[in-house]
Design a protein around this motif. Structure first.
Motif, short mmCIF file in Angstrom:
data_model
loop_
_atom_site.label_atom_id
_atom_site.label_comp_id
_atom_site.label_asym_id
_atom_site.label_seq_id
_atom_site.Cartn_x
_atom_site.Cartn_y
_atom_site.Cartn_z
N GLY A 75 -0.74 1.89 -14.80
CA GLY A 75 0.57 2.29 -14.27
C GLY A 75 0.53 2.37 -12.75
N GLY A 76 -0.28 1.52 -12.14
CA GLY A 76 -0.34 1.44 -10.68
C GLY A 76 -0.79 2.73 -10.03
N SER A 77 -0.57 2.80 -8.73
CA SER A 77 -0.90 4.03 -8.00
C SER A 77 0.08 5.13 -8.36
N SER A 78 1.26 4.77 -8.86
CA SER A 78 2.24 5.80 -9.21
C SER A 78 1.62 6.78 -10.21
N HIS A 108 4.79 8.11 -0.16
CA HIS A 108 5.56 7.29 -1.11
C HIS A 108 6.36 8.27 -1.96
N THR A 160 -1.37 9.19 3.58
CA THR A 160 -1.14 7.83 3.12
C THR A 160 -1.80 6.88 4.12
N TYR A 164 2.42 1.40 5.15
CA TYR A 164 3.06 0.12 4.84
C TYR A 164 3.03 -0.84 6.03
N ASP A 188 -3.69 8.59 -0.39
CA ASP A 188 -2.97 7.51 -1.06
C ASP A 188 -3.41 6.22 -0.38
N ALA A 190 -3.11 3.25 -1.72
CA ALA A 190 -2.53 2.18 -2.55
C ALA A 190 -2.74 0.81 -1.92
N HIS A 191 -2.70 0.74 -0.59
CA HIS A 191 -2.79 -0.56 0.09
C HIS A 191 -4.21 -0.94 0.48
N SER A 215 -3.97 0.83 -5.46
CA SER A 215 -3.28 -0.14 -6.31
C SER A 215 -4.14 -1.41 -6.26
N HIS A 217 -3.73 -3.98 -7.75
CA HIS A 217 -2.87 -5.17 -7.78
C HIS A 217 -2.30 -5.53 -6.40
N LYS A 218 -2.35 -4.60 -5.45
CA LYS A 218 -1.75 -4.93 -4.15
C LYS A 218 -2.66 -5.82 -3.30
C1 LIG Z 1 1.82 3.95 -0.18
C2 LIG Z 1 2.14 3.71 -1.61
N1 LIG Z 1 1.74 4.60 -2.54
C3 LIG Z 1 1.98 4.44 -3.85
C4 LIG Z 1 2.68 3.34 -4.29
C5 LIG Z 1 2.93 3.16 -5.76
O1 LIG Z 1 2.05 2.18 -6.18
P1 LIG Z 1 2.26 1.30 -7.51
O2 LIG Z 1 3.37 0.34 -7.21
O3 LIG Z 1 0.93 0.64 -7.68
O4 LIG Z 1 2.58 2.22 -8.61
C6 LIG Z 1 3.13 2.39 -3.37
C7 LIG Z 1 3.90 1.22 -3.82
O5 LIG Z 1 4.35 0.40 -3.08
C8 LIG Z 1 2.85 2.58 -2.00
O6 LIG Z 1 3.27 1.71 -1.07
#
Ligand SMILES: Cc1ncc(COP(=O)(O)O)c(C=O)c1O
Length: 446
Positions: A75-78, A108, A160, A164, A188, A190-191, A215, A217-218
């Motif tokens: 379920g991604g980083s979410s 995020h 974070t 981005y 975080d 994720a990137h 993430s 997948h990113k």
């Molecule tokens: C900084 C950051 N944290 C968390 C997320 C959530 O990640 P995911 O889309 O893998 O659930 C994102 C998604 O773009 C993100 O940019």
């Protein structure tokens, strides 16, 4: 590197079994990959159990990232962000710490939804000078000064990084500050999954973070939805011991086996010449950035695999610049009024020349755009995200929302970074940001 999940699924898929179990496609081709899309049948293990092929694969990832524990997320980083914040909150409660997290403001929006579920308080940290919505560069010294001035000490610092726009925070310095104040450092990332594989490992787990999410997948060749939750070897034992439970609290009980196989294969990928390919590719991207700078483009950020252009000095707003690149077949990751962002991986090797040509075909306009983004807002909070979660609220024109209390969990501009967070009073600065980022309506308390 072994791939236990893939090996099992291959054997099963080629074994002529009659599938009297979920999923409903029964392995028959519909979209294409159904043959390999299984569920938690006997032998396929259960996500977040201690033994079996998934745990074996996660142990491989744990070794690769040098952590105390690395768990998979479908379920991604979410998902990992929620689990990470649950673990921090659990730790705070069990260890008599404040139920309070100090967070760099450019979170995020998952952070906000997690705070409404978990009911912890946040003290937002802002940079000395406004850097727009997406960035929040704060030095360890500034964090140290802020935390030292606080009566209630937060249980954790939440950062974070990379953001981005491709800014990487000083994680080692922040870790030092956290240790001094007895706080956890949660990142975080994720990137930044790929940061672990650079010639100098600058992944947050290598620089002192206690817990972090990626993430996969990113930035790795993993299917969308694949991610990690990493826990440091040095993290408090409560965090290590409860990690699986934390993920289970928020994860689907039907994890995608396609994603799990993809994460499994990533272990092989990153241990099979990837570091060398990545180093070589980063050199090429850095050379491309030099060419673009020499041609007059203004680039920002220090992340090796992002190209972030400040487009206004070139005479374009970010959206227009992205459209120009798209005419040359280049589809960007993100744009806002000020920036266009390209995310690259070694899979883009054969695109670099075309990216260069596309940039160089965009003429610099004589009149640069001088309008700046309004400075980031510091709105006052009067209700907690938890209180707002259960309020109905009314939808109003954003232009008529001055003085009202926001009750949307967050009003985020792309890329999902809150301009304002639920419970905050909409002030003139927030209104200016709504206008700048094209927010038309918001939900406020009745
Ligand atoms: C900084 C950051 N944290 C968390 C997320 C959530 O990640 P995911 O889309 O893998 O659930 C994102 C998604 O773009 C993100 O940019």
């Amino acid at each position: 590197m072994e791939t236990p999940i893939i090996d099992f699924v291959m054997q099963y898929a080629n074994g002529n079994k009659r599938r009297l179990h979920m999923p409903g496609h029964k392995g028959q081709s519909f979209l294409g990959p159904e043959k390999f899309d299984i569920t938690e049948i006997d032998g396929a293990d259960v996500l977040y159990s201690e033994n079996g092929i998934i745990a074996e694969s996660e142990n491989n990832a744990t070794r690769i990232f040098g952590t105390g524990k690395t768990l998979y997320s479908a379920g991604g980083s979410s998902l990992s962000v929620r689990a990470m914040l649950y673990l921090v909150t659990l730790y705070a409660r069990n260890c008599g710490k404040e139920n309070l997290i100090a967070a760099f403001r450019n979170v995020h929006k998952t952070y906000v939804t997690a705070s409404s579920l978990l009911d912890f308080d946040t003290v937002w940290l802002y940079p000395a000078e406004s850097q727009g919505i997406a960035s929040c560069i704060i030095t360890p010294e500034e964090v140290d000064a802020k935390i030292s001035s606080m009566k209630k000490k937060p249980a954790a610092l939440y950062v974070t990084s990379p953001d981005y726009l491709g800014n990487i925070a000083d994680i080692a310095g922040l870790s030092h500050v956290c240790k001094k104040h007895g706080m956890l450092l949660a990142v975080d990332n994720a990137h930044g999954a790929y940061l672990n594989f650079l010639p100098e490992n600058i992944h947050p787990m290598a620089l002192g973070a206690d817990i972090c999410c990626d993430s996969a997948h990113k930035t790795l060749p993993v299917l969308t939805g694949g991610g990690y939750l990493h826990i440091s070897k040095n993290a408090p034992c409560e965090i290590l011991e409860n990690a699986q439970r934390a993920m289970m609290n928020f994860a689907s009980t039907s994890p995608s086996y396609l994603i799990l196989q993809s994460l499994d294969l990533a272990n092989k990928y990153v241990t099979d010449g990837y570091c060398e390919r990545l180093a070589d590719f980063c050199t090429k991207v850095s050379e491309l950035k030099r060419v673009l700078k020499d041609a007059g483009f203004v680039l920002c950020g220090n992340e090796p695999l992002k190209i972030t252009v400040k487009t206004k000095p070139h005479g374009y707003c970010g959206e227009e610049f992205a459209r120009m690149l798209e005419k040359s077949g280049i589809v960007c990751e993100f744009c806002d009024p000020d920036h266009t962002v390209l995310m690259l991986t070694p899979q883009n090797e054969c695109d670099l020349e075309e990216v260069k040509k596309a940039f160089l075909s965009i003429e610099r306009r004589d009149c640069v755009i001088t309008e700046n983004a309004p400075s980031a807002a510091h709105p006052k909070s009067v209700l907690s995200p938890r209180e707002c979660l259960f309020l109905n609220g009314t939808e109003v024109n954003a232009k008529k929302s001055l003085g009202k209390i926001l009750c949307d969990l967050s009003v985020s501009c792309p890329p999902a970074i809150p301009i304002a967070v639920c419970g905050e009073v909409i002030d003139g600065n927030v209104m200016a940001l709504f206008e700048y980022y094209g927010i038309k309506t918001v939900r406020v308390t009745e």
